[in-house]
Design a protein around this motif. Structure first.
Motif, short mmCIF file in Angstrom:
data_model
loop_
_atom_site.label_atom_id
_atom_site.label_comp_id
_atom_site.label_asym_id
_atom_site.label_seq_id
_atom_site.Cartn_x
_atom_site.Cartn_y
_atom_site.Cartn_z
N ASN A 140 0.82 -1.21 0.00
CA ASN A 140 0.00 0.00 0.00
C ASN A 140 0.85 1.26 0.00
OD1 ASN A 140 1.01 -0.49 2.51
ND2 ASN A 140 -0.88 -0.05 3.63
N PRO A 141 1.63 1.45 -1.09
CA PRO A 141 2.43 2.69 -1.13
C PRO A 141 1.53 3.91 -1.20
CG PRO A 141 2.54 1.55 -3.24
CD PRO A 141 1.80 0.65 -2.31
N PHE A 142 2.02 5.05 -0.69
CA PHE A 142 1.26 6.29 -0.82
C PHE A 142 1.26 6.68 -2.30
CE2 PHE A 142 3.42 7.10 3.44
CZ PHE A 142 2.36 6.58 4.16
N PRO A 143 0.23 7.39 -2.73
CA PRO A 143 0.22 7.86 -4.12
C PRO A 143 1.19 9.03 -4.29
CG PRO A 143 -1.77 8.57 -2.98
CD PRO A 143 -1.01 7.74 -2.01
N ASP A 185 17.43 5.37 -10.15
CA ASP A 185 17.37 6.31 -11.26
C ASP A 185 15.99 6.90 -11.47
OD1 ASP A 185 20.05 5.78 -11.78
OD2 ASP A 185 19.49 3.98 -12.92
N ARG A 186 15.03 6.45 -10.70
CA ARG A 186 13.66 6.98 -10.90
C ARG A 186 12.97 7.22 -9.56
NH1 ARG A 186 10.11 1.64 -12.05
NH2 ARG A 186 11.71 0.09 -11.61
N LEU A 187 13.68 7.89 -8.68
CA LEU A 187 13.13 8.15 -7.35
C LEU A 187 11.91 9.06 -7.40
CD1 LEU A 187 16.43 8.55 -5.29
CD2 LEU A 187 14.81 6.65 -5.20
N ASP A 188 11.78 9.81 -8.50
CA ASP A 188 10.66 10.75 -8.59
C ASP A 188 9.40 10.14 -9.20
OD1 ASP A 188 12.13 12.74 -7.43
OD2 ASP A 188 12.96 13.42 -9.36
N SER A 189 9.55 8.94 -9.76
CA SER A 189 8.34 8.34 -10.35
C SER A 189 7.45 7.77 -9.25
CB SER A 189 8.73 7.26 -11.37
OG SER A 189 9.75 6.47 -10.87
N PRO A 190 6.15 7.64 -9.53
CA PRO A 190 5.21 7.24 -8.46
C PRO A 190 5.48 5.82 -7.94
CG PRO A 190 4.10 7.33 -10.59
CD PRO A 190 5.46 7.91 -10.80
N GLY A 191 5.33 5.66 -6.64
CA GLY A 191 5.55 4.35 -6.02
C GLY A 191 4.57 3.31 -6.51
N THR A 192 3.38 3.79 -6.89
CA THR A 192 2.36 2.85 -7.34
C THR A 192 2.67 2.26 -8.70
OG1 THR A 192 1.16 4.81 -8.09
CG2 THR A 192 0.43 3.82 -6.03
N GLY A 193 3.69 2.83 -9.39
CA GLY A 193 4.04 2.31 -10.71
C GLY A 193 4.98 1.13 -10.65
N LEU A 194 5.43 0.78 -9.44
CA LEU A 194 6.34 -0.36 -9.31
C LEU A 194 5.57 -1.68 -9.38
CD1 LEU A 194 8.47 0.99 -6.32
CD2 LEU A 194 9.21 0.84 -8.71
N SER A 195 6.32 -2.76 -9.59
CA SER A 195 5.67 -4.08 -9.57
C SER A 195 5.26 -4.43 -8.14
CB SER A 195 6.65 -5.15 -10.08
OG SER A 195 7.62 -5.41 -9.10
N GLY A 196 4.45 -5.45 -8.00
CA GLY A 196 3.92 -5.82 -6.67
C GLY A 196 5.03 -6.08 -5.66
N GLY A 197 6.04 -6.86 -6.11
CA GLY A 197 7.14 -7.19 -5.19
C GLY A 197 7.93 -5.96 -4.82
N GLN A 198 8.13 -5.07 -5.82
CA GLN A 198 8.87 -3.83 -5.55
C GLN A 198 8.08 -2.93 -4.61
OE1 GLN A 198 9.38 -2.71 -9.66
NE2 GLN A 198 11.58 -3.20 -9.61
#
Lengths: 297, 253
Positions: A140-143, A185-198
């Motif tokens: 449940n990452p924050f948006p 390299d993508r710390l600014d991209s949204p956390g919700t865009g990662l795969s489930g495990g990530q």
């Protein structure tokens, strides 16, 4: 409090004497449910980080956890297993007062963290939950961005003042969660865009960013594939060097792989606590045996 | 004479405790039951091998001895099959607790049974050698017959203990092995004096000695199987433990 727990125990004995209709479906365990008398094995340790005594949990009128006594040692990984509805998650959520969020939920008994009663009425739960972090079943990452997901905790708890310190906390948390190389390299991209495990590892990074002492995990891998699961399990082993970990899992193999001790819950009772090796080769209680060998579900 | 205490047998609840047939998965029930039956079947073959080998040496029956040698091939095949079954269960089911102990026990007992077969083979070869040397000789036969009887009973009892998950029956086998070891040593001394009295008998007596040695080893394997049975039922390791200690441990639960 403890005295009350005794009363409840008696009550519970009476209840277990008349098994419900649902239990009647499976012949084996139903005979055995009358046999639960306290906890067998080793529920207590000498230098307990968390000391729980006579813990009862009620949802309204219905009691979900019955007089559980359990110690958790520092830097220990303890797993809690049992069939659905056995009270293991409910019990886990008592340890950082997560059950406070449920109106009808009532917790009795004593739970001490380093000797401090966490159910003390004046206690502020926010710092408590910083000390006792939690990872949930569904990531449940924050948006927000990956960076902000991890930085949020340290910021609101006022753990860091300078940006450079915050950068350092974010990096070290992501590194310890085994996610740094994948996201640096993508710390600014949204956390919700990662795969489930990530995402799940991001949630773990977020949890450890506030330097907790205890991490509670409620089925952290149930939504993950085997590779992601293996990574999380590897992470649990590494984290146990610095944190005390209590994990609820439906996967018995996972409990066997990651934990030092295993606690078996059944119908709200803590039936057995023992070294994990012992539980999976020669458990002390018939109910534990029946569950881990797949004789009832 | 080996004394078997007939008064004590495992209580019924313990035998039922294994619950081999109570898994949610019927297939798993079947797999475990088949594993158990397969080990017992192999035990039956090996038991027959020992019996034939002993009779072959007693009666100098080379035909019977040849039969023992032939059965050996079948035992080897069974050993491999049983191991494959165990591997399959480990891979597919990741068994735990008593199921895990059953699979572990079967892999070990399987090896012991195969070794019993090997020893029976040796006895059969000695039977052929003795027959080639000119038939029967009463020298050493009394000892041989005596130990053979005890050892055969041990093998039967160890399989019985497994079939019924009976730790007390298993314990009797462990006890009996100590006595067989003693009898073996005294038989050795006896045979030694025969050889000293009559050096011409040396090669014949040596054959008896090899056969005795094989019987003694069979006793050891029967004891191993019984120890595995105790591990299976109670989850405790009683290898390299004194009889007294084992007895105490058995009484505890």
């Amino acid at each position: 409090m403890i005295k009350m727990a005794e009363d409840v125990k008696d009550e519970q004995k009476m209840q277990s004497a008349e098994p419900s209709a649902a239990e009647n479906d499976s012949a084996g365990p139903q005979d055995m449910s009358a046999k639960i008398q306290g906890t067998v094995g080793r529920p207590f340790v000498d230098d307990a980080k968390i000391k729980m005594r006579g813990v009862n949990v009620f949802y309204g009128e219905k009691q979900a956890v019955f007089a559980v006594d359990l110690d958790i040692k520092e830097n220990e990984v303890i797993s809690m297993i049992g069939p659905s509805g056995c009270g293991k998650s409910t019990f886990l959520r008592c340890i950082n007062r997560m059950n406070d969020t449920i109106d009808i939920c009532r917790v009795e008994g004593s739970i001490q963290l380093d000797g401090m009663d966490i159910y003390e009425s004046k206690l502020d739960v926010v710092p408590l939950r910083a000390r006792v972090g939690m990872v949930f079943q569904k990531p449940n990452p924050f948006p927000k961005s990956i960076y902000d997901n991890v930085a949020y905790g340290p910021k609101i708890h006022g753990l860091v003042s300078r940006k450079s310190d915050l950068d350092e906390v974010v990096e070290s948390s992501l590194r310890r969660a085994g996610l740094w190389d994948e996201v640096k390299d993508r710390l600014d991209s949204p956390g919700t865009g990662l795969s489930g495990g990530q995402q799940q590892r991001l949630c773990i990074a977020r949890t450890i960013a506030v330097s907790p002492e205890v991490i509670l995990m409620d089925e952290p891998c149930s939504a993950l594939d085997p590779i992601a699961t293996a990574k999380i399990e590897e992470l649990i082993a590494e984290l146990s060097e610095n944190f005390t970990i209590a994990i609820v899992t439906h996967s018995m193999q996972q409990a066997a792989r990651v934990s030092h001790r295993t606690a078996y819950f059944h119908l709200g009772n803590l039936v057995e606590v023992n070294e994990t090796d012992k539980v999976f080769t020669n458990p002390d209680h018939d109910l534990t045996e029946a569950y881990i060998t797949g004789r009832f579900g | 004479m080996v004394i078997f205490d007939e008064t004590k047998t495992g209580d019924k609840s313990e035998m039922d405790k294994m619950h081999l047939d109570q898994h949610i998965s019927q297939q798993f029930n079947d797999d475990l039951e088949q594993l158990r039956e397969h080990l017992l079947a192999m035990g039956g073959i090996v038991e027959g091998q020992v019996e034939d080998a002993v009779r072959a040496i007693e009666t100098a029956d080379t035909g019977l001895a040849e039969k023992v040698l032939q059965v050996e091939e079948q035992v080897d095949r069974e050993e491999i099959e049983l191991d494959e079954e165990c591997t399959a269960i480990l891979v597919r089911r990741q068994p735990a607790a008593s199921d895990l102990r059953l699979v572990l026990m079967v892999t070990k007992a399987n090896r012991d049974l195969e070794r019993i077969g090997d020893e029976a083979n040796k006895i059969a070869k000695m039977a052929i050698a003795i027959s080639d040397q000119g038939g029967t000789s009463p020298r050493g036969y009394v000892e041989l017959r005596h130990i053979a009887k005890s050892v055969q009973k041990m093998v039967a009892m160890s399989l019985d203990a497994f079939a019924r998950f009976d730790v007390y029956e298993a314990f009797k086998v462990v006890q009996a092995d100590r006595q067989v070891d003693q009898e073996y040593r005294s038989a050795m001394r006896e045979l030694m004096t025969y050889m000293m009295e009559d050096p011409r008998s040396i090669s014949r007596v040596m054959n008896i000695i090899w056969a005795l040695r094989a019987l003694e080893r069979i006793g050891d394997h029967a004891r191993n199987i019984s120890e595995h049975v105790i591990y299976l039922v109670r989850g405790m390791d009683v290898r390299h433990t004194s009889l007294q200690e084992i007895e105490q441990k058995l009484e505890q639960k």
